[in-house]
Design a protein around this motif. Structure first.
Motif, PDB file in Angstrom:
ATOM      1  N   VAL A 306      56.149  -7.689  78.559  1.00 26.53           N
ATOM      2  CA  VAL A 306      56.877  -8.885  78.127  1.00 26.53           C
ATOM      3  C   VAL A 306      57.044  -9.805  79.326  1.00 26.53           C
ATOM      4  CG1 VAL A 306      59.021  -9.797  77.181  1.00 26.53           C
ATOM      5  CG2 VAL A 306      58.093  -7.642  76.306  1.00 26.53           C
ATOM      6  N   MET A 307      56.641 -11.056  79.182  1.00 27.48           N
ATOM      7  CA  MET A 307      56.763 -12.042  80.248  1.00 27.48           C
ATOM      8  C   MET A 307      57.817 -13.066  79.843  1.00 27.48           C
ATOM      9  SD  MET A 307      53.891 -14.641  81.803  1.00 27.48           S
ATOM     10  CE  MET A 307      53.478 -15.176  80.140  1.00 27.48           C
ATOM     11  N   PRO A 308      58.959 -13.108  80.537  1.00 27.92           N
ATOM     12  CA  PRO A 308      59.992 -14.105  80.206  1.00 27.92           C
ATOM     13  C   PRO A 308      59.449 -15.524  80.348  1.00 27.92           C
ATOM     14  CG  PRO A 308      60.879 -12.397  81.644  1.00 27.92           C
ATOM     15  CD  PRO A 308      59.388 -12.193  81.595  1.00 27.92           C
ATOM     16  N   ILE A 309      59.782 -16.359  79.398  1.00 27.08           N
ATOM     17  CA  ILE A 309      59.260 -17.721  79.393  1.00 27.08           C
ATOM     18  C   ILE A 309      59.770 -18.511  80.597  1.00 27.08           C
ATOM     19  CG2 ILE A 309      59.359 -19.924  78.154  1.00 27.08           C
ATOM     20  CD1 ILE A 309      59.168 -18.398  75.562  1.00 27.08           C
ATOM     21  N   HIS A 310      61.012 -18.273  81.000  1.00 28.50           N
ATOM     22  CA  HIS A 310      61.573 -19.075  82.088  1.00 28.50           C
ATOM     23  C   HIS A 310      60.911 -18.780  83.427  1.00 28.50           C
ATOM     24  CE1 HIS A 310      63.900 -15.357  82.856  1.00 28.50           C
ATOM     25  NE2 HIS A 310      64.007 -15.814  84.089  1.00 28.50           N
ATOM     26  N   ARG A 311      60.121 -17.699  83.476  1.00 31.28           N
ATOM     27  CA  ARG A 311      59.440 -17.368  84.726  1.00 31.28           C
ATOM     28  C   ARG A 311      58.030 -17.937  84.801  1.00 31.28           C
ATOM     29  NH1 ARG A 311      59.464 -11.395  85.897  1.00 31.28           N
ATOM     30  NH2 ARG A 311      59.181 -12.152  88.007  1.00 31.28           N
ATOM     31  N   VAL A 312      57.587 -18.615  83.760  1.00 34.16           N
ATOM     32  CA  VAL A 312      56.275 -19.264  83.778  1.00 34.16           C
ATOM     33  C   VAL A 312      56.329 -20.450  84.730  1.00 34.16           C
ATOM     34  CG1 VAL A 312      54.594 -20.538  82.416  1.00 34.16           C
ATOM     35  CG2 VAL A 312      55.699 -18.505  81.459  1.00 34.16           C
ATOM     36  N   GLN A 313      55.430 -20.476  85.693  1.00 28.43           N
ATOM     37  CA  GLN A 313      55.406 -21.530  86.699  1.00 28.43           C
ATOM     38  C   GLN A 313      54.333 -22.584  86.436  1.00 28.43           C
ATOM     39  OE1 GLN A 313      57.862 -21.344  89.301  1.00 28.43           O
ATOM     40  NE2 GLN A 313      58.480 -19.851  87.758  1.00 28.43           N
ATOM     41  N   ALA A 314      53.237 -22.175  85.831  1.00 31.50           N
ATOM     42  CA  ALA A 314      52.134 -23.113  85.587  1.00 31.50           C
ATOM     43  C   ALA A 314      51.245 -22.544  84.492  1.00 31.50           C
ATOM     44  CB  ALA A 314      51.327 -23.360  86.862  1.00 31.50           C
ATOM     45  N   ALA A 315      50.481 -23.418  83.864  1.00 29.74           N
ATOM     46  CA  ALA A 315      49.495 -23.026  82.857  1.00 29.74           C
ATOM     47  C   ALA A 315      48.105 -23.307  83.402  1.00 29.74           C
ATOM     48  CB  ALA A 315      49.716 -23.785  81.559  1.00 29.74           C
ATOM     49  N   GLU A 356      44.724 -23.638  68.999  1.00 24.72           N
ATOM     50  CA  GLU A 356      45.465 -22.388  69.142  1.00 24.72           C
ATOM     51  C   GLU A 356      46.220 -22.337  70.466  1.00 24.72           C
ATOM     52  OE1 GLU A 356      42.659 -19.215  66.762  1.00 24.72           O
ATOM     53  OE2 GLU A 356      41.964 -19.936  68.714  1.00 24.72           O
ATOM     54  N   VAL A 357      45.754 -23.093  71.429  1.00 29.69           N
ATOM     55  CA  VAL A 357      46.391 -23.121  72.742  1.00 29.69           C
ATOM     56  C   VAL A 357      47.687 -23.924  72.715  1.00 29.69           C
ATOM     57  CG1 VAL A 357      46.138 -23.980  75.115  1.00 29.69           C
ATOM     58  CG2 VAL A 357      44.263 -22.731  74.024  1.00 29.69           C
ATOM     59  N   ASP A 358      47.676 -25.047  72.020  1.00 34.03           N
ATOM     60  CA  ASP A 358      48.823 -25.959  72.027  1.00 34.03           C
ATOM     61  C   ASP A 358      50.132 -25.301  71.592  1.00 34.03           C
ATOM     62  OD1 ASP A 358      47.357 -28.053  73.059  1.00 34.03           O
ATOM     63  OD2 ASP A 358      46.821 -28.869  71.093  1.00 34.03           O
ATOM     64  N   PRO A 359      50.175 -24.514  70.501  1.00 32.72           N
ATOM     65  CA  PRO A 359      51.452 -23.892  70.117  1.00 32.72           C
ATOM     66  C   PRO A 359      52.000 -22.940  71.182  1.00 32.72           C
ATOM     67  CG  PRO A 359      49.903 -23.829  68.282  1.00 32.72           C
ATOM     68  CD  PRO A 359      49.142 -24.265  69.485  1.00 32.72           C
ATOM     69  N   ILE A 360      51.105 -22.261  71.901  1.00 28.75           N
ATOM     70  CA  ILE A 360      51.563 -21.352  72.961  1.00 28.75           C
ATOM     71  C   ILE A 360      52.152 -22.156  74.114  1.00 28.75           C
ATOM     72  CG2 ILE A 360      50.882 -19.486  74.506  1.00 28.75           C
ATOM     73  CD1 ILE A 360      48.554 -18.892  72.645  1.00 28.75           C
ATOM     74  N   LEU A 361      51.486 -23.250  74.483  1.00 26.40           N
ATOM     75  CA  LEU A 361      52.004 -24.095  75.551  1.00 26.40           C
ATOM     76  C   LEU A 361      53.356 -24.696  75.168  1.00 26.40           C
ATOM     77  CD1 LEU A 361      48.843 -26.053  76.798  1.00 26.40           C
ATOM     78  CD2 LEU A 361      50.080 -24.253  77.997  1.00 26.40           C
ATOM     79  N   ASN A 362      53.503 -25.065  73.914  1.00 26.79           N
ATOM     80  CA  ASN A 362      54.757 -25.683  73.480  1.00 26.79           C
ATOM     81  C   ASN A 362      55.947 -24.740  73.651  1.00 26.79           C
ATOM     82  OD1 ASN A 362      53.382 -28.015  72.772  1.00 26.79           O
ATOM     83  ND2 ASN A 362      53.132 -27.421  70.632  1.00 26.79           N
ATOM     84  N   GLU A 363      55.703 -23.433  73.533  1.00 22.87           N
ATOM     85  CA  GLU A 363      56.780 -22.464  73.715  1.00 22.87           C
ATOM     86  C   GLU A 363      57.332 -22.494  75.139  1.00 22.87           C
ATOM     87  OE1 GLU A 363      58.222 -20.531  71.512  1.00 22.87           O
ATOM     88  OE2 GLU A 363      56.941 -21.002  69.795  1.00 22.87           O
ATOM     89  N   THR A 364      56.510 -22.884  76.097  1.00 22.09           N
ATOM     90  CA  THR A 364      56.922 -22.898  77.503  1.00 22.09           C
ATOM     91  C   THR A 364      57.447 -24.253  77.955  1.00 22.09           C
ATOM     92  OG1 THR A 364      54.725 -23.531  78.341  1.00 22.09           O
ATOM     93  CG2 THR A 364      55.127 -21.188  77.977  1.00 22.09           C
ATOM     94  N   GLY A 365      57.318 -25.268  77.099  1.00 27.62           N
ATOM     95  CA  GLY A 365      57.716 -26.607  77.508  1.00 27.62           C
ATOM     96  C   GLY A 365      56.661 -27.339  78.298  1.00 27.62           C
ATOM     97  N   ILE A 366      55.475 -26.752  78.437  1.00 30.39           N
ATOM     98  CA  ILE A 366      54.366 -27.400  79.144  1.00 30.39           C
ATOM     99  C   ILE A 366      53.518 -28.159  78.135  1.00 30.39           C
ATOM    100  CG2 ILE A 366      52.286 -27.010  80.519  1.00 30.39           C
ATOM    101  CD1 ILE A 366      53.614 -24.585  81.722  1.00 30.39           C
ATOM    102  N   THR A 367      53.187 -29.382  78.460  1.00 33.74           N
ATOM    103  CA  THR A 367      52.421 -30.245  77.557  1.00 33.74           C
ATOM    104  C   THR A 367      50.951 -30.254  77.956  1.00 33.74           C
ATOM    105  OG1 THR A 367      54.369 -31.656  77.309  1.00 33.74           O
ATOM    106  CG2 THR A 367      52.271 -32.547  76.568  1.00 33.74           C
ATOM    107  N   ASN A 368      50.081 -30.166  76.973  1.00 35.24           N
ATOM    108  CA  ASN A 368      48.653 -30.248  77.235  1.00 35.24           C
ATOM    109  C   ASN A 368      48.270 -31.666  77.640  1.00 35.24           C
ATOM    110  OD1 ASN A 368      45.959 -29.503  77.395  1.00 35.24           O
ATOM    111  ND2 ASN A 368      45.966 -28.454  75.425  1.00 35.24           N
ATOM    112  N   VAL A 369      47.021 -31.850  78.015  1.00 30.99           N
ATOM    113  CA  VAL A 369      46.561 -33.148  78.515  1.00 30.99           C
ATOM    114  C   VAL A 369      46.658 -34.200  77.417  1.00 30.99           C
ATOM    115  CG1 VAL A 369      44.640 -34.396  79.555  1.00 30.99           C
ATOM    116  CG2 VAL A 369      44.975 -31.981  80.077  1.00 30.99           C
ATOM    117  N   PRO A 370      47.421 -35.271  77.631  1.00 33.57           N
ATOM    118  CA  PRO A 370      47.446 -36.366  76.640  1.00 33.57           C
ATOM    119  C   PRO A 370      46.078 -37.023  76.535  1.00 33.57           C
ATOM    120  CG  PRO A 370      49.310 -36.518  78.158  1.00 33.57           C
ATOM    121  CD  PRO A 370      48.383 -35.486  78.724  1.00 33.57           C
ATOM    122  N   ARG A 371      45.743 -37.500  75.366  1.00 33.93           N
ATOM    123  CA  ARG A 371      44.413 -38.071  75.154  1.00 33.93           C
ATOM    124  C   ARG A 371      44.182 -39.321  75.992  1.00 33.93           C
ATOM    125  NH1 ARG A 371      43.174 -37.560  68.617  1.00 33.93           N
ATOM    126  NH2 ARG A 371      43.315 -35.262  68.514  1.00 33.93           N
TER     127      ARG A 371
END
Length: 508
Positions: A306-315, A356-371
């Motif tokens: 289990v990886m705590p979300i608050h410990r994610v530093q970068a995607a 499939e990547v975007d929903p996972i990134l959204n859980e961490t508060g990290i935004t994918n590349v804007p168009r």
């Protein structure tokens, strides 16, 4: 405040002077560790059979029995001297034969608790618990092996404590009542066998040839002389009438066939390796304790971490020219702690489409590349400066060997063409962009990597200039991220010094 004890089938050790009751590991751990040690010594027994004992089965059998008895005896003695105690705020581990070690691991210091089940352990219903505090490389505490229910209860105990829950809920039978039914909810991401096969196609590997080579080197006394000498095999082939009798086109076809076979072996190795590592891959969102991602995977060795979300530093999004053409990406999270394999980059989706990547990134508060995000390319000096150096070196080697050894060495200068071409492609794909909250850095052409770093997670920003940068007023920015690799830090290479200083202010 009452503490709910963790139910355990392991034998208990009598209470110590301070009144704490210690437990031992499951007795089957003696068998598991003995089998592992015996497997590590099989090659040594084979070497003894063919060399020292001169293929004498009787002597080899006696040596094997003596080794087996020694391994089991030492393993049992180590097991009897290992015990642990789960307190309300810490785990205490006693170990050591001659030099005794009494380690205390406070729950507050534990950063990660991961479970691991090798194939035999899964059959026996056992699991290994690994505790990581970040104080040293790898795990800081290891309980091998516990009943699976006890291992999961220990993990939940630590996670509940860190989230402020003092004790776990128990039912009327006294067993731990789990408050998390992640298996009943749809996963954030999962891979079936078809998806794992696709991922394996892109994980080209020569690990199978490496394993065969390692085995051959350990048993080289069974192989003919000069087996590892390529000139020996070239001479043998040149003397074969069957080869000499082939036309030039047939020889070319044979060489192409050998190359295709080599590629097939590499792809096959990658597929096998991926199936072993990623089989049953499942990523879930867990809310018990500290919100995080629960990842389970593995064919022979099942890992559950289990990886705590608050410990994610970068995607990190990895792909390649072929993979990207078909829309496949590998999502990783850079975290403060390493996973069970010792890596700080946790695989969250090894082979996923962008939707499939975007929903996972959204859980961490990290935004994918804007168009509409505009990326900035670095200075062309990134390729032409090194290209000049490589051309000079290759030219000198080609001329020197072509003049004094053989004229065919003049062709070495042609190697500069593919090398410089790759350098130009790498330059074109090395880009960066900055928004109000995040830094985006792209790097690599064949192994494409996009790193997304929230600005609030950036620890340090260094602006450096090499001796070759000064005349061109260029600089390289090195971004420090907690949990990042010191061997491969995040860099933005060869941008104007004024731009680098302005970017540094924005990042800090």
């Amino acid at each position: 405040m009452n503490e709910t004890p963790v139910i355990s089938a392991e034998p208990e050790v009598p209470e110590t002077d301070d009144g704490e009751s210690f437990r031992r590991l499951h007795p089957l751990s003696i068998i598991l560790k003995s089998v592992a040690a015996i497997g590590q010594n099989l090659i040594a027994m084979g070497v003894l059979y063919f060399s020292v004992f001169d293929r004498n089965l009787a002597y080899t059998g006696l040596a094997a029995i003596a080794l087996l008895a020694f391994i089991i005896g030492i393993t049992a003695l180590i097991w009897s001297r290992f015990s642990y105690h789960i307190g309300p705020k810490e785990i205490r581990i006693k170990s050591g034969l001659l030099s005794r070690n009494n380690r205390s691991i406070p729950f507050d210091r534990i950063q990660d608790v991961s479970l691991e089940q090798k194939l035999v352990s899964r059959v026996l219903g056992l699991a290994t618990v690994k505790l990581e505090t970040g104080a040293s490389a790898g795990e800081d505490g290891k309980l091998d092996a516990l009943a699976l229910a006890d291992a999961e209860a220990l993990r939940d105990t630590v996670r509940d404590y860190k989230s402020g829950v003092s004790a776990m809920a128990t039912d009327i039978t006294g067993e731990t009542a789990s408050t998390e039914d992640a298996d009943e909810r749809p996963p954030l991401f999962a891979m079936d066998n078809r998806r794992i096969f696709i991922a394996g196609l892109f994980n080209f590997s020569f690990i199978l040839l490496a394993i065969l080579g390692a085995i051959a080197q350990n048993l080289d006394f069974l192989l003919p002389d000069d087996f590892f000498n390529p000139w020996y095999w070239a001479e043998q082939l040149s003397e074969q009438d069957m080869v000499n009798g082939l036309s030039f086109s047939a020889q070319i076809a044979g060489a192409v066939g050998a190359l295709v076979s080599l590629i097939a072996v590499g792809m096959g190795s990658g597929i096998i390796r991926t199936f072993i590592r990623e089989y049953g891959f499942r990523l879930d969102r867990v809310d018990r304790g500290q919100p995080g991602f629960r990842r389970r995977r593995g064919l022979f060795t099942l890992t559950d971490m289990v990886m705590p979300i608050h410990r994610v530093q970068a995607a990190i999004l990895k792909t390649g020219p072929i993979r990207q053409r078909f829309g496949w990406y590998h999502l990783k999270f850079q975290s403060l702690a390493s996973d069970g394999s010792g890596e700080s980059d946790h695989s969250a989706a090894p082979c996923a489409q962008m939707e499939e990547v975007d929903p996972i990134l959204n859980e961490t508060g990290i935004t994918n590349v804007p168009r509409d995000l505009e990326f900035h390319r670095v200075d062309p000096a990134l390729w032409w400066r090194d290209a000049i150096i490589i051309t000079i070196v290759l030219g000198a080697v080609a001329v020197g060997n072509g003049t004094f050894v053989h004229t065919g060495f003049y062709a070495l200068i042609l190697l500069a063409i593919p090398i410089i071409s790759v350098m130009i492609l790498n330059w074109r794909h090395h880009q960066y962009a900055l928004t109000a909250n995040q830094l985006f850095v792209r790097a690599g052409w064949w192994r494409r990597k996009l790193t997304i770093v929230p600005i609030r997670k950036i620890q340090t920003v260094d602006v450096g200039q090499s001796p070759l940068d000064h005349p061109l007023d260029l600089a390289t920015i090195t971004v420090g991220i907690a949990g990042g690799s010191s061997m491969a830090p995040l860099k933005i290479n060869d941008i104007p010094i004024t731009t680098a200083m302005a970017l540094r202010k924005k990042l800090i």
